[in-house]
Every structure is written in structure tokens, then in C-alpha cells.
Design a protein around this motif. Structure first.
Motif, PDB file in Angstrom:
ATOM      1  N   TYR A  58      52.539   1.134  69.140  1.00  0.00           N
ATOM      2  CA  TYR A  58      52.551   1.835  70.421  1.00  0.00           C
ATOM      3  C   TYR A  58      52.293   3.306  70.142  1.00  0.00           C
ATOM      4  N   HIS A  59      51.219   3.842  70.727  1.00  0.00           N
ATOM      5  CA  HIS A  59      50.807   5.227  70.495  1.00  0.00           C
ATOM      6  C   HIS A  59      51.168   6.054  71.733  1.00  0.00           C
ATOM      7  N   TYR A  60      52.120   6.946  71.559  1.00  0.00           N
ATOM      8  CA  TYR A  60      52.632   7.739  72.674  1.00  0.00           C
ATOM      9  C   TYR A  60      52.094   9.159  72.665  1.00  0.00           C
ATOM     10  N   GLN A  61      51.970   9.704  73.861  1.00  0.00           N
ATOM     11  CA  GLN A  61      51.784  11.134  74.081  1.00  0.00           C
ATOM     12  C   GLN A  61      52.973  11.554  74.946  1.00  0.00           C
ATOM     13  N   HIS A  62      54.093  11.717  74.291  1.00  0.00           N
ATOM     14  CA  HIS A  62      55.368  12.009  74.933  1.00  0.00           C
ATOM     15  C   HIS A  62      55.368  13.455  75.423  1.00  0.00           C
ATOM     16  N   ARG A  63      55.707  13.640  76.674  1.00  0.00           N
ATOM     17  CA  ARG A  63      55.714  14.976  77.275  1.00  0.00           C
ATOM     18  C   ARG A  63      57.155  15.469  77.401  1.00  0.00           C
ATOM     19  N   ALA A  64      57.592  16.259  76.421  1.00  0.00           N
ATOM     20  CA  ALA A  64      58.894  16.918  76.487  1.00  0.00           C
ATOM     21  C   ALA A  64      58.688  18.264  77.182  1.00  0.00           C
ATOM     22  N   GLU A  65      59.773  18.901  77.568  1.00  0.00           N
ATOM     23  CA  GLU A  65      59.663  20.202  78.237  1.00  0.00           C
ATOM     24  C   GLU A  65      60.674  21.173  77.665  1.00  0.00           C
ATOM     25  N   ILE A  66      60.232  22.413  77.512  1.00  0.00           N
ATOM     26  CA  ILE A  66      61.112  23.494  77.104  1.00  0.00           C
ATOM     27  C   ILE A  66      61.229  24.447  78.284  1.00  0.00           C
ATOM     28  N   GLU A  67      62.445  24.634  78.770  1.00  0.00           N
ATOM     29  CA  GLU A  67      62.678  25.646  79.795  1.00  0.00           C
ATOM     30  C   GLU A  67      62.975  26.948  79.059  1.00  0.00           C
ATOM     31  N   ALA A  68      62.151  27.943  79.289  1.00  0.00           N
ATOM     32  CA  ALA A  68      62.314  29.248  78.642  1.00  0.00           C
ATOM     33  C   ALA A  68      62.757  30.251  79.701  1.00  0.00           C
ATOM     34  N   GLY A 117      73.003  40.528  92.498  1.00  0.00           N
ATOM     35  CA  GLY A 117      73.954  41.321  91.741  1.00  0.00           C
ATOM     36  C   GLY A 117      73.670  41.413  90.257  1.00  0.00           C
ATOM     37  N   ALA A 118      72.488  40.978  89.816  1.00  0.00           N
ATOM     38  CA  ALA A 118      72.147  41.036  88.388  1.00  0.00           C
ATOM     39  C   ALA A 118      70.638  41.198  88.240  1.00  0.00           C
ATOM     40  N   ALA A 119      70.208  41.449  87.008  1.00  0.00           N
ATOM     41  CA  ALA A 119      68.776  41.569  86.731  1.00  0.00           C
ATOM     42  C   ALA A 119      68.089  40.225  86.967  1.00  0.00           C
ATOM     43  N   SER A 120      66.839  40.291  87.418  1.00  0.00           N
ATOM     44  CA  SER A 120      66.070  39.075  87.686  1.00  0.00           C
ATOM     45  C   SER A 120      65.812  38.281  86.409  1.00  0.00           C
ATOM     46  N   LEU A 121      65.543  37.008  86.604  1.00  0.00           N
ATOM     47  CA  LEU A 121      65.179  36.124  85.497  1.00  0.00           C
ATOM     48  C   LEU A 121      63.671  35.925  85.498  1.00  0.00           C
ATOM     49  N   LYS A 122      63.112  35.752  84.336  1.00  0.00           N
ATOM     50  CA  LYS A 122      61.742  35.279  84.211  1.00  0.00           C
ATOM     51  C   LYS A 122      61.853  33.955  83.484  1.00  0.00           C
ATOM     52  N   ALA A 123      61.288  32.903  84.081  1.00  0.00           N
ATOM     53  CA  ALA A 123      61.455  31.568  83.533  1.00  0.00           C
ATOM     54  C   ALA A 123      60.164  30.772  83.662  1.00  0.00           C
ATOM     55  N   ALA A 124      60.057  29.761  82.812  1.00  0.00           N
ATOM     56  CA  ALA A 124      58.925  28.842  82.885  1.00  0.00           C
ATOM     57  C   ALA A 124      59.287  27.558  82.178  1.00  0.00           C
ATOM     58  N   VAL A 125      58.615  26.501  82.575  1.00  0.00           N
ATOM     59  CA  VAL A 125      58.691  25.237  81.857  1.00  0.00           C
ATOM     60  C   VAL A 125      57.458  25.180  80.966  1.00  0.00           C
ATOM     61  N   ILE A 126      57.688  24.948  79.679  1.00  0.00           N
ATOM     62  CA  ILE A 126      56.593  24.850  78.721  1.00  0.00           C
ATOM     63  C   ILE A 126      56.499  23.386  78.281  1.00  0.00           C
ATOM     64  N   PRO A 127      55.466  22.674  78.755  1.00  0.00           N
ATOM     65  CA  PRO A 127      55.303  21.289  78.318  1.00  0.00           C
ATOM     66  C   PRO A 127      54.918  21.239  76.840  1.00  0.00           C
ATOM     67  N   VAL A 128      55.516  20.307  76.114  1.00  0.00           N
ATOM     68  CA  VAL A 128      55.187  20.090  74.706  1.00  0.00           C
ATOM     69  C   VAL A 128      54.814  18.620  74.565  1.00  0.00           C
ATOM     70  N   ILE A 129      53.589  18.374  74.095  1.00  0.00           N
ATOM     71  CA  ILE A 129      53.103  17.006  73.942  1.00  0.00           C
ATOM     72  C   ILE A 129      53.332  16.567  72.498  1.00  0.00           C
ATOM     73  N   LEU A 130      54.073  15.473  72.358  1.00  0.00           N
ATOM     74  CA  LEU A 130      54.403  14.911  71.049  1.00  0.00           C
ATOM     75  C   LEU A 130      53.601  13.623  70.871  1.00  0.00           C
ATOM     76  N   HIS A 131      52.645  13.633  69.967  1.00  0.00           N
ATOM     77  CA  HIS A 131      51.822  12.462  69.690  1.00  0.00           C
ATOM     78  C   HIS A 131      52.470  11.707  68.521  1.00  0.00           C
ATOM     79  N   TYR A 132      52.873  10.461  68.762  1.00  0.00           N
ATOM     80  CA  TYR A 132      53.475   9.671  67.700  1.00  0.00           C
ATOM     81  C   TYR A 132      53.243   8.185  67.939  1.00  0.00           C
ATOM     82  N   THR A 133      53.462   7.416  66.892  1.00  0.00           N
ATOM     83  CA  THR A 133      53.282   5.965  66.939  1.00  0.00           C
ATOM     84  C   THR A 133      54.565   5.289  66.492  1.00  0.00           C
ATOM     85  N   THR A 134      54.908   4.196  67.178  1.00  0.00           N
ATOM     86  CA  THR A 134      56.088   3.421  66.811  1.00  0.00           C
ATOM     87  C   THR A 134      55.766   1.931  66.938  1.00  0.00           C
TER      88      THR A 134
END
Length: 139
Positions: A58-68, A117-134
Motif C-alpha cells: 500500500y503506497h500512501y501519500q499521507h497528509r499531516a498538518e503542522i499548525e504554526a 487584550g494581547a498582541a495578534s497571532l500570525k498562524a497557518a496550517v502547513i501541509p506535510v506530505i509523507l510518501h511511504y509504503t506499508t
């Protein structure tokens, strides 16, 4: 014994933990963002695999996400530095020590989020594609 997928996600989290920003996995956004920024790894979706027979694989292109997330007066520069450090970290070993065939991040789509009441946030979701086989879709 952890599955191949879990081993890969743990290795990615370990790689992110080596960065100056605080790296969490699967956690909710805390009330305070650390000065160096915050990364939250989300397991994401493995998607539908391509299947080959003989031997069965099974060859996956797993889409994980990093919230920065960064906060403060210099959030634009901080966000750029954080994204750059993620890119450099992934580029040093695109196979996560041989666990993946290839790891690649997609471009973030940053947004500025006001915080009362605080400084603004700058945020994004960064998709990370993990190609693997199992050999097993549950393994």
C-alpha cells in the motif's frame, strides 16, 4: 509495537521538537504562545493508497498538518523564521531516517488573528506530505 504510520509521525514530531519553537502533537492551542513560536503536529489523513500486488503493498501519500503560530510585535519576521526552520529541518533528511520514501511541505497560507487584550497571532496550517509504503493498511 507501533505501526509504520505512527513511527513516521513520531519521527516527524521529533524533528519538529529539535527546532527552537515549542512542538506539540495533537494538542489544543494553549492560552499563551511561547516567544519562539508554537508548532502543533496533526496526524492528518493517510488518504486512499495506491495498491500493488505480488507482493501486496500500500503506497500512501499521507497528509499531516503542522499548525504554526507566532505572536508579538515582530510576528511577520518570526513567522518567516519559523517556516524557514521547518523547511531546513525537513530538507536535511527527506526520508526521516529511511522511514519514508519522501517528505515535502506545501506552502502555508498565513492569517493574522486578533487577540483581545494581547498582541495578534500570525498562524497557518502547513501541509506535510509523507510518501511511504506499508504491507498492511492498519500497520
Amino acid at each position: 509495537m507501533p505501526t509504520h504510520r505512527e513511527t513516521i509521525l513520531a519521527a516527524l514530531h521529533s524533528r519538529l521538537s529539535a527546532l527552537p519553537a515549542t512542538a506539540l502533537r495533537g494538542e489544543v492551542l494553549p492560552e499563551r504562545v511561547p516567544a519562539d513560536g508554537l508548532l502543533i503536529l496533526r496526524d492528518g489523513e493517510p488518504g486512499e493508497p495506491e495498491v500493488t500486488l505480488s507482493p501486496l503493498a500500500y503506497h500512501y501519500q499521507h497528509r499531516a498538518e503542522i499548525e504554526a503560530v507566532v505572536q508579538g510585535a515582530e510576528r511577520d519576521a518570526g513567522f518567516d523564521t519559523l517556516c524557514s526552520s521547518i523547511s531546513t529541518s525537513l530538507a536535511t533528511d527527506r526520508t526521516l531516517g529511511g522511514l519514508c520514501d519522501w517528505v515535502e511541505a506545501e506552502a502555508p497560507r498565513p492569517v493574522d488573528l486578533p487577540v483581545e487584550g494581547a498582541a495578534s497571532l500570525k498562524a497557518a496550517v502547513i501541509p506535510v506530505i509523507l510518501h511511504y509504503t506499508t504491507a498492511d493498511p492498519l500497520g
